[in-house]
Design an enzyme around this catalytic site. Structure first.
Site, mmCIF file in Angstrom:
data_model
loop_
_atom_site.group_PDB
_atom_site.id
_atom_site.type_symbol
_atom_site.label_atom_id
_atom_site.label_comp_id
_atom_site.label_asym_id
_atom_site.label_seq_id
_atom_site.Cartn_x
_atom_site.Cartn_y
_atom_site.Cartn_z
ATOM 1 N N ASP A 8 18.108 -54.262 5.800
ATOM 2 C CA ASP A 8 18.498 -53.828 4.615
ATOM 3 C C ASP A 8 17.672 -52.906 3.796
ATOM 4 O O ASP A 8 16.328 -53.461 3.582
ATOM 5 C CB ASP A 8 18.856 -55.468 3.643
ATOM 6 C CG ASP A 8 18.923 -55.249 2.389
ATOM 7 O OD1 ASP A 8 19.109 -54.215 1.672
ATOM 8 O OD2 ASP A 8 19.455 -56.530 1.840
ATOM 9 N N TYR A 52 27.923 -43.107 -10.381
ATOM 10 C CA TYR A 52 27.839 -42.378 -9.137
ATOM 11 C C TYR A 52 27.437 -40.828 -9.499
ATOM 12 O O TYR A 52 26.528 -40.417 -8.854
ATOM 13 C CB TYR A 52 29.444 -42.684 -8.807
ATOM 14 C CG TYR A 52 29.425 -41.999 -7.253
ATOM 15 C CD1 TYR A 52 29.621 -42.604 -6.155
ATOM 16 C CD2 TYR A 52 29.642 -40.517 -7.052
ATOM 17 C CE1 TYR A 52 29.609 -42.131 -4.775
ATOM 18 C CE2 TYR A 52 29.807 -39.862 -5.736
ATOM 19 C CZ TYR A 52 29.919 -40.809 -4.675
ATOM 20 O OH TYR A 52 29.813 -40.372 -3.546
ATOM 21 N N LYS A 81 24.173 -39.368 -7.548
ATOM 22 C CA LYS A 81 24.346 -38.163 -6.424
ATOM 23 C C LYS A 81 23.519 -36.758 -7.092
ATOM 24 O O LYS A 81 23.026 -36.257 -6.269
ATOM 25 C CB LYS A 81 25.924 -37.931 -6.581
ATOM 26 C CG LYS A 81 26.318 -39.088 -5.643
ATOM 27 C CD LYS A 81 25.600 -39.025 -4.423
ATOM 28 C CE LYS A 81 26.367 -40.295 -3.437
ATOM 29 N NZ LYS A 81 25.423 -40.621 -2.277
#
Length: 267
Positions: free
Chosen positions: A67, A163, A167
Site C-alpha cells: 500500500d 486531479y 497532475k
C-alpha cells in the site's frame, strides 16, 4: 534490467509491466490486490496475476504487496529489491488512489467530497515522491537509472480540480527531481498516456476506437529505458504519441496516435 512498477494489479501499471517483461526485464509489481483476498473496489486483477503474465512473456515477474500510502510497506519493497537484486534500473510511479471515488466531472471544487484531495495527494503525488526518494538512493550508488512518473497532460482543463492540481504538481516534481538527479547520471521524466482501455470500462465500439491500450505507455517507457541518451530528456513531460513517433513503435493495433489525441492534442 531490474524494474519496479507501482500500482500494477491492473490497468496501465499492468500493461507497462507486461511490456517490460517482453523485453526480458525482472519486474517487481506492487499493489494492494492479491490473489485469494478481496481486491480494490472488487475489480479484477491482482499483482500475482500480473507477475505471472510478466514471466509468461519472457521476463521475471515478482509480486510485492504494498500500500503506497504506508511508508513502512514502501520501504520494505525497496529493501527487498536491494537485497535480492543489488540494483534498480527503472522505477515507474503508477500507483494512484484517486479513482476510488467518482470524479465528478465538471463539478465545482466546493461540491466535491474532500476525500478526493487526500486520496489523490496521498496515493498519488506523495506516493510518487516517496518511492522516488527511495529509488534515488539505490540509483545514485550505481550512477545511472530512470524514474518515470505517470501523469496526464492536455491542451485544456480536465474538468476535475483536484486531479488537475495533482497532475500539474507531478509534472513540476518531475522537473525538480530531474535537476537534482542529473549530475548523478539518473534521469527522471513524466509520461502521459491518452484515454486508455481499462478493465473497469464498458465502452461502446465508437468510444473504444478513440482509446489506446495499456501497453502503449509500456512501449513508450521500454523505449525510454533502452535509450542510452535518455538523460538528455530528463525533466520533460512526454505524451505517448510523440514518443511513438520518435522511437518508431506503435500501439497493439499498429497506430501511433489515437483519435483521443487527435482531438485533444495535435502533437
Amino acid at each position: 534490467m531490474v524494474a519496479l512498477v507501482t500500482g500494477a494489479s491492473r490497468g496501465g501499471g499492468k500493461g507497462i509491466a507486461l511490456v517490460l517483461g517482453e523485453r526480458g526485464a525482472t519486474v517487481y509489481v506492487t499493489g494492494r490486490s492479491v490473489r485469494g483476498e478481496p481486491t480494490t473496489l472488487d475489480r479484477p486483477g491482482t499483482i500475482d496475476d500480473t507477475a505471472e503474465e510478466v514471466t509468461a512473456r519472457g521476463g521475471t515477474g515478482i509480486a510485492a504487496r504494498c500500500d503506497h500510502t504506508d511508508d513502512a510497506q514502501v520501504e520494505a519493497v525497496f529493501e527487498r529489491i536491494r537485497n535480492e537484486q543489488g540494483r534498480l534500473d527503472l522505477l515507474v510511479n503508477n500507483a494512484w488512489s484517486g479513482y476510488e471515488l467518482p470524479l465528478y466531472y465538471e463539478t465545482p471544487f466546493w461540491e466535491m467530497e474532500w476525500r478526493h484531495w487526500d486520496l489523490m495527494f496521498q496515493g498519488g503525488l506523495r506516493a510518487t515522491s516517496f518511492a522516488s526518494r527511495l529509488a534515488a538512493l539505490i540509483m545514485l550508488e550505481a550512477g545511472r537509472g530512470l524514474i518515470v512518473n505517470m501523469t496526464w497532460v492536455l491542451d485544456r482543463p480536465h474538468g476535475v480540480t483536484f486531479y488537475e492540481v495533482v497532475k500539474n504538481a507531478t509534472n513540476k516534481l518531475t522537473e525538480q527531481m530531474a535537476d537534482d538527479l542529473r549530475p548523478h547520471g539518473v534521469a527522471c521524466v513524466a509520461v502521459s498516456p491518452g484515454w486508455m482501455r481499462l478493465e473497469r470500462m464498458n465502452l461502446t465500439p465508437e468510444q473504444a476506437a478513440q482509446t489506446e491500450s495499456p501497453e502503449f505507455p509500456g512501449r513508450a517507457i521500454a523505449a525510454l529505458a533502452s535509450d542510452p541518451d535518455v538523460l538528455t530528456k530528463s525533466g520533460r513531460v512526454f505524451t505517448t504519441p510523440e514518443l511513438a513517433r520518435e522511437y518508431g513503435f506503435t500501439d497493439v493495433d499498429g497506430k501511433q496516435q489515437s483519435a483521443f489525441w487527435d482531438e485533444h492534442w495535435a502533437s
